[in-house]
Design a protein around this motif. Structure first.
Motif, PDB file in Angstrom:
ATOM      1  N   LYS A 129       0.824  -1.211   0.000  1.00  0.00           N
ATOM      2  CA  LYS A 129       0.000   0.000   0.000  1.00  0.00           C
ATOM      3  C   LYS A 129       0.859   1.263   0.000  1.00  0.00           C
ATOM      4  O   LYS A 129       0.438   2.310  -0.524  1.00  0.00           O
ATOM      5  CB  LYS A 129      -0.940   0.002   1.198  1.00  0.00           C
ATOM      6  CG  LYS A 129      -0.253   0.049   2.545  1.00  0.00           C
ATOM      7  CD  LYS A 129      -1.264  -0.016   3.682  1.00  0.00           C
ATOM      8  CE  LYS A 129      -0.558  -0.027   5.045  1.00  0.00           C
ATOM      9  NZ  LYS A 129      -1.538  -0.169   6.150  1.00  0.00           N
ATOM     10  N   CYS A 172       0.210   4.317  -2.529  1.00  0.00           N
ATOM     11  CA  CYS A 172      -0.103   5.658  -2.043  1.00  0.00           C
ATOM     12  C   CYS A 172       0.937   6.685  -2.488  1.00  0.00           C
ATOM     13  O   CYS A 172       0.590   7.805  -2.888  1.00  0.00           O
ATOM     14  CB  CYS A 172      -0.213   5.646  -0.520  1.00  0.00           C
ATOM     15  SG  CYS A 172      -1.654   4.735   0.088  1.00  0.00           S
ATOM     16  N   THR A 204      -6.967   2.108  -8.232  1.00  0.00           N
ATOM     17  CA  THR A 204      -6.268   3.394  -8.279  1.00  0.00           C
ATOM     18  C   THR A 204      -5.701   3.700  -9.662  1.00  0.00           C
ATOM     19  O   THR A 204      -5.812   4.832 -10.152  1.00  0.00           O
ATOM     20  CB  THR A 204      -5.117   3.414  -7.255  1.00  0.00           C
ATOM     21  OG1 THR A 204      -5.640   3.139  -5.949  1.00  0.00           O
ATOM     22  CG2 THR A 204      -4.416   4.758  -7.236  1.00  0.00           C
TER      23      THR A 204
END
Length: 287
Positions: free
Chosen positions: A60, A64, A96
């Motif tokens: 993650k 991010c 994303t």
């Protein structure tokens, strides 16, 4: 500006596979590889023992930070997953970064030669089916295609002739391509001619069309050849090269690498001597 492909796969220090293979192939084909490790291994899992650090909880942070950087990818390529929990991180990454301008290539690593790998569970298969349903390009070997479609591997591989195998595979493959999937490439289909020569082939299905590419089989199954193949497909597609042009030249590259590995008696777990043949993947060969 160079095309960019996010490669979600493990990093194995020995075995010439996974991210090691992808980074070198994508680079040789003029594409920037952006690795997202799923695990760090001292050696690929075919060796008798190895150290493995699962990277699920760290993935993650890559996603991010790349989002904060405003990054965009021309393609996303997924390979080895350590287990069920990791799929959630991959799905978040796709939510994303996967868009209409970014293709997804899924190499559904689950097994080979009719046997599932030790990580395989029914839950992993369910999640791999979900991941595969989002792909534009899918590169399973014959074992993995049978798992994805609930086919019996022995029924296919045990067919007396190549033609009989293809007659079983093609209708199911065409049906598999009716939704989101643009290119299905089933690798590792073995056959033998009337003179006893062994061949290894790839079945490409796109829409209602199919084409089979056959190459001489060289020795045993080596670590990393599937990673080399899928990486070259991802690199080529990101450059706008058709799959129909890519498969024959990638096959020649793999045959040359295998021949050299046999000549130098390279152990199968060490992977193939592909480095000296990367020039065969130069974009000039696909014009």
């Amino acid at each position: 500006m160079a095309k960019k492909v996010a490669v979600i796969n493990d990093l194995s220090s020995f075995g010439r596979c996974s991210l090691v293979a992808s980074i070198s192939v994508l680079s040789a084909m003029g594409v920037q590889a952006c690795p997202l490790p799923t695990a760090i291994l001292s050696a690929q899992t075919g060796y008798p023992d190895y150290f493995c650090e699962d990277y699920t909880t760290r993935m993650k942070h890559f996603r991010c930070h790349w989002l904060e950087m405003g990054q965009h990818f021309d393609g996303i390529y997924t390979g080895f997953m350590t287990g069920e929990a990791q799929f959630n991180e991959v799905f978040s990454f796709l939510d994303t970064f996967h868009s209409s301008s970014t293709f997804l290539l899924v190499d559904p690593v689950m097994g080979d030669d009719g046997e599932a790998y030790s990580i395989f569970t029914p839950q992993l298969l369910r999640q791999m089916k979900q991941l595969s349903a989002r792909a534009q390009i899918l590169t399973p070997n014959l074992t993995e295609f049978c798992l994805l479609t609930d086919l019996d591997y022995q029924t296919i591989a045990g067919s007396a002739t190549l033609q009989q195998q293809l007659e079983l595979l093609i209708p199911i493959g065409i049906q598999f391509c009716q939704n989101n999937l643009q290119h299905l490439i089933i690798t590792g289909i073995r056959s033998m001619d009337a003179y006893g020569h062994s061949f290894m082939g790839n079945l490409h299905i796109s829409g209602n069309q199919s084409h089979f590419y056959n190459f001489p089989q060289k020795g045993c199954s080596y670590s990393g050849t599937g990673d080399l193949f899928a990486s070259a497909i991802a690199a080529g597609v990101s450059q706008g090269i058709s799959v129909e042009k890519l498969i024959p030249q990638i096959g020649k590259f793999l045959v040359a690498s295998l021949e050299d590995s046999l000549l130098h008696q390279v152990p199968r777990n060490d992977g193939v001597n592909y480095e000296a043949f990367l020039s065969m993947l130069s974009p000039k060969h696909f014009i």
